[in-house]
Scaffold this motif. Structure first.
Motif, PDB file in Angstrom:
ATOM      1  N   ALA A  83      29.030  31.538  -5.987  1.00 13.35           N
ATOM      2  CA  ALA A  83      29.698  32.591  -6.771  1.00 13.35           C
ATOM      3  C   ALA A  83      30.168  32.044  -8.111  1.00 13.35           C
ATOM      4  CB  ALA A  83      30.867  33.171  -5.985  1.00 13.35           C
ATOM      5  N   GLY A  84      30.787  30.866  -8.097  1.00 10.92           N
ATOM      6  CA  GLY A  84      31.254  30.268  -9.342  1.00 10.92           C
ATOM      7  C   GLY A  84      30.107  29.912 -10.267  1.00 10.92           C
ATOM      8  N   LEU A  88      29.422  31.093 -14.256  1.00 14.92           N
ATOM      9  CA  LEU A  88      29.351  30.130 -15.364  1.00 14.92           C
ATOM     10  C   LEU A  88      27.959  30.056 -15.982  1.00 14.92           C
ATOM     11  CD1 LEU A  88      31.502  27.141 -14.011  1.00 14.92           C
ATOM     12  CD2 LEU A  88      32.195  29.038 -15.496  1.00 14.92           C
ATOM     13  N   SER A  89      26.917  30.168 -15.179  1.00 14.40           N
ATOM     14  CA  SER A  89      25.562  29.997 -15.706  1.00 14.40           C
ATOM     15  C   SER A  89      25.052  31.231 -16.437  1.00 14.40           C
ATOM     16  CB  SER A  89      24.588  29.637 -14.580  1.00 14.40           C
ATOM     17  OG  SER A  89      24.448  30.701 -13.656  1.00 14.40           O
ATOM     18  N   THR A  90      25.519  32.405 -16.054  1.00 14.63           N
ATOM     19  CA  THR A  90      25.032  33.628 -16.686  1.00 14.63           C
ATOM     20  C   THR A  90      26.010  34.200 -17.701  1.00 14.63           C
ATOM     21  OG1 THR A  90      25.993  35.106 -15.017  1.00 14.63           O
ATOM     22  CG2 THR A  90      23.801  34.214 -14.558  1.00 14.63           C
ATOM     23  N   GLY A  91      27.290  33.814 -17.587  1.00 19.05           N
ATOM     24  CA  GLY A  91      28.306  34.415 -18.435  1.00 19.05           C
ATOM     25  C   GLY A  91      28.653  35.823 -18.004  1.00 19.05           C
ATOM     26  N   ARG A  92      28.111  36.266 -16.862  1.00 20.72           N
ATOM     27  CA  ARG A  92      28.353  37.614 -16.358  1.00 20.72           C
ATOM     28  C   ARG A  92      29.152  37.543 -15.060  1.00 20.72           C
ATOM     29  NH1 ARG A  92      22.387  39.415 -15.584  1.00 20.72           N
ATOM     30  NH2 ARG A  92      23.311  41.372 -14.867  1.00 20.72           N
ATOM     31  N   ASN A 233      36.858  32.341 -14.112  1.00 22.52           N
ATOM     32  CA  ASN A 233      36.886  32.914 -15.468  1.00 22.52           C
ATOM     33  C   ASN A 233      38.307  33.091 -15.970  1.00 22.52           C
ATOM     34  OD1 ASN A 233      33.991  35.093 -15.007  1.00 22.52           O
ATOM     35  ND2 ASN A 233      34.103  32.982 -15.721  1.00 22.52           N
ATOM     36  N   ALA A 234      39.210  33.575 -15.098  1.00 22.71           N
ATOM     37  CA  ALA A 234      40.601  33.792 -15.512  1.00 22.71           C
ATOM     38  C   ALA A 234      41.259  32.491 -15.949  1.00 22.71           C
ATOM     39  CB  ALA A 234      41.392  34.425 -14.366  1.00 22.71           C
ATOM     40  N   LYS A 235      40.798  31.384 -15.398  1.00 21.10           N
ATOM     41  CA  LYS A 235      41.301  30.066 -15.783  1.00 21.10           C
ATOM     42  C   LYS A 235      40.850  29.687 -17.195  1.00 21.10           C
ATOM     43  CE  LYS A 235      42.967  25.855 -14.675  1.00 21.10           C
ATOM     44  NZ  LYS A 235      44.388  25.575 -14.414  1.00 21.10           N
ATOM     45  N   GLY A 236      39.824  30.383 -17.699  1.00 24.48           N
ATOM     46  CA  GLY A 236      39.283  30.070 -19.019  1.00 24.48           C
ATOM     47  C   GLY A 236      37.961  29.345 -18.964  1.00 24.48           C
ATOM     48  N   TRP A 237      37.400  29.165 -17.746  1.00 29.71           N
ATOM     49  CA  TRP A 237      36.103  28.526 -17.593  1.00 29.71           C
ATOM     50  C   TRP A 237      35.041  29.624 -17.672  1.00 29.71           C
ATOM     51  CZ3 TRP A 237      37.491  25.572 -12.431  1.00 29.71           C
ATOM     52  CH2 TRP A 237      38.586  24.745 -12.672  1.00 29.71           C
ATOM     53  N   TRP A 242      31.709  23.954 -17.891  1.00 25.67           N
ATOM     54  CA  TRP A 242      32.731  23.816 -16.855  1.00 25.67           C
ATOM     55  C   TRP A 242      32.136  23.671 -15.461  1.00 25.67           C
ATOM     56  CZ3 TRP A 242      37.586  22.911 -18.175  1.00 25.67           C
ATOM     57  CH2 TRP A 242      38.025  23.296 -19.456  1.00 25.67           C
ATOM     58  N   MET A 243      30.814  23.509 -15.357  1.00 25.95           N
ATOM     59  CA  MET A 243      30.168  23.509 -14.049  1.00 25.95           C
ATOM     60  C   MET A 243      30.653  22.351 -13.166  1.00 25.95           C
ATOM     61  SD  MET A 243      28.019  25.587 -12.549  1.00 25.95           S
ATOM     62  CE  MET A 243      26.904  26.319 -13.748  1.00 25.95           C
ATOM     63  N   LYS A 244      30.702  21.152 -13.711  1.00 27.28           N
ATOM     64  CA  LYS A 244      31.165  20.016 -12.918  1.00 27.28           C
ATOM     65  C   LYS A 244      32.614  20.200 -12.476  1.00 27.28           C
ATOM     66  CE  LYS A 244      28.252  16.172 -14.458  1.00 27.28           C
ATOM     67  NZ  LYS A 244      28.250  14.831 -15.088  1.00 27.28           N
ATOM     68  N   VAL A 245      33.424  20.719 -13.390  1.00 27.55           N
ATOM     69  CA  VAL A 245      34.835  20.952 -13.063  1.00 27.55           C
ATOM     70  C   VAL A 245      34.954  21.967 -11.939  1.00 27.55           C
ATOM     71  CG1 VAL A 245      37.035  21.775 -13.966  1.00 27.55           C
ATOM     72  CG2 VAL A 245      35.543  20.381 -15.415  1.00 27.55           C
TER      73      VAL A 245
END
Length: 447
Positions: A83-84, A88-92, A233-237, A242-245
């Motif tokens: 899910a994460g 992150l990979s699509t921006g959606r 996303n709400a965290k700002g990633w 931010w994938m590794k994080v």
């Protein structure tokens, strides 16, 4: 857990497919200072019911099913990571991905959040109220404690942004951690038997396979797994930098979950199994455990446990109030637009948390369920709640498999063998549990 996409996660080129134009996608090093969404998903996913289920497993089978609790954490790591990774990979957002699969996903989601939210609201408020009434028995009735918990959750989420929400969740997780680990040490676990319990062995009892699958599937989270991407996303990633994080954060989440459930299995194995003591299923089983702890270790230990019980229940309440409301707000925005994707950047801006759909769903989770506290839960609604709840995780695993193996996801971030294997295992596991749940419903009394 290993990198389930089979790549290093290094993306240095800004403007990679799926990353918002102009966004800095330079990889960030995974660090403890970034941890946050994982703590939130761990706290929300592990409710009182999960602790009771693990406690009863320890009571019935000793350490035999310790491996199943660990496997449950690995399965959920894969779902949350997927899910994460989509976000992150699509921006959606995940709902935007679901919408791309057809209208049926929208119909399922709407039915789920309406029925599930109505019944869950009452259950979450009651679960949070039980330890408070046990701690303060002469203050007020259980129903009023439940209403106070629901209203306080409403006010807290309504007026605070994600940053404050995360900090409060972190404090409550700290309380949960200290209490569960203290209890695990207090009962003096047999470490030899515990290590033996890591071998995959089934108990020699009727329905042992289904009981084992139930324990694996019950470790930490349902819709909160889908909400993880929204908290990321709400965290700002919001991009692949931010994938590794995110992956480190996700592993911490389910390591924490594993500690919770293993600690409670230790308590069940040592305190209940060895003494041949049984407790009720459901939240009231934890009240019984409090009485047992008081008899064996004294009032202070019992009250300490009740504080941890409250932290466990209340984090699930405010976590759902926040996370599922974010998802509902995203659904409404996507529906309002008709076409066009909704982005992680929009979630990161905090606009969703101030929107009327977010607050409308908060009200739905709080006020209609109060009626159930006084009138009891409608029989047919409970059956629908059970069916929809059982169907959600197969739905999540199946849709993530499709989304992350298609052109909807940039090639670099699509599933590899390990991720596909874990998602297939998760899908089959939850499908079996879903069929069993549907089969066990009293359908003859429904019509």
């Amino acid at each position: 857990m290993a990198d389930t996409t089979g790549n290093s996660g290094n993306t240095t080129e800004a403007g990679t497919a799926g990353v918002a134009p102009g966004a800095d996608s330079t990889p960030h090093k995974s660090s403890w200072k970034y941890i946050g969404p994982g703590i939130v998903v761990a706290a929300t996913g592990v409710g009182a019911g999960d602790l009771v289920a693990t406690l009863i497993a320890g009571s019935n089978f000793g350490y035999t099913l310790l491996w199943a609790a660990v496997l449950g954490c690995l399965v959920k790591i894969s779902l949350a990571e997927a899910a994460g990774r989509w976000h992150l990979s699509t921006g959606r957002t995940l709902f935007d991905g679901w919408a791309s699969l057809g209208r049926w996903t929208t119909y399922f989601f709407v039915a789920y959040v309406v029925v599930w939210g109505f019944v869950y609201g009452a259950a979450a408020m009651s679960s949070s109220a039980l330890p408070l009434q046990a701690l303060f028995p002469d203050v007020m009735d259980l129903k009023w404690w439940a209403i106070a918990c629901g209203l306080s959750g409403l006010v807290f989420v309504w007026f605070n942004k994600y940053e404050v929400f995360e900090k409060v969740m972190t404090v409550l997780v700290g309380v949960m951690f200290v209490v569960t680990v203290y209890l695990a040490i207090r009962v003096t676990p047999n470490l030899g038997d515990a290590f033996a319990g890591l071998l995959p062995v089934l108990p020699d009892e009727k329905d042992s396979i289904l009981n084992t699958l139930g324990l694996i599937g019950g470790v930490g989270g349902t819709i909160t797994l889908a909400a993880y991407g929204y908290w990321v996303n709400a965290k700002g990633w919001t991009n692949t930098g931010w994938m590794k994080v995110m992956r480190f954060d996700n592993r911490v989440a389910y390591a924490t979950t594993g500690i919770f459930v293993v600690s409670m299995l230790f308590v069940g194995a040592e305190l209940l199994h060895s003494a041949n003591v049984s407790i009720a299923s459901g939240d009231k089983g934890l009240i019984q455990l409090s009485d047992i702890l008081e008899d064996k270790y004294g009032t202070a230990t019992a009250k300490f446990f009740l504080i941890g019980f409250f932290a466990t229940s209340y984090t699930s309440l405010i976590g759902v109030w926040h996370g599922v409301s974010l998802m509902f707000a995203d659904f409404v925005e996507r529906f309002r637009r008709g076409t066009g994707g909704t982005t992680g950047e929009e979630v990161a801006s905090g606009a969703r948390e101030r929107s009327w759909p977010f607050r409308a769903y908060l009200l739905w989770l709080t006020f209609p369920p109060i009626v159930l506290l006084f009138q009891g839960q409608p029989f047919r609604l409970i059956i629908l709640y059970g069916v929809l709840g059982a169907a959600f995780l197969p739905f999540l695993a199946g849709t993530l498999l499709v989304l992350l193996n298609s052109s909807r996801t940039p090639a670099e971030w699509r599933n590899r063998l390990l991720s596909n294997t874990m998602l297939v295992v998760a899908g089959l596991l939850f499908l079996v549990l879903c069929v069993k749940q549907i089969w066990d419903q009293p359908w003859s009394e429904f019509f």
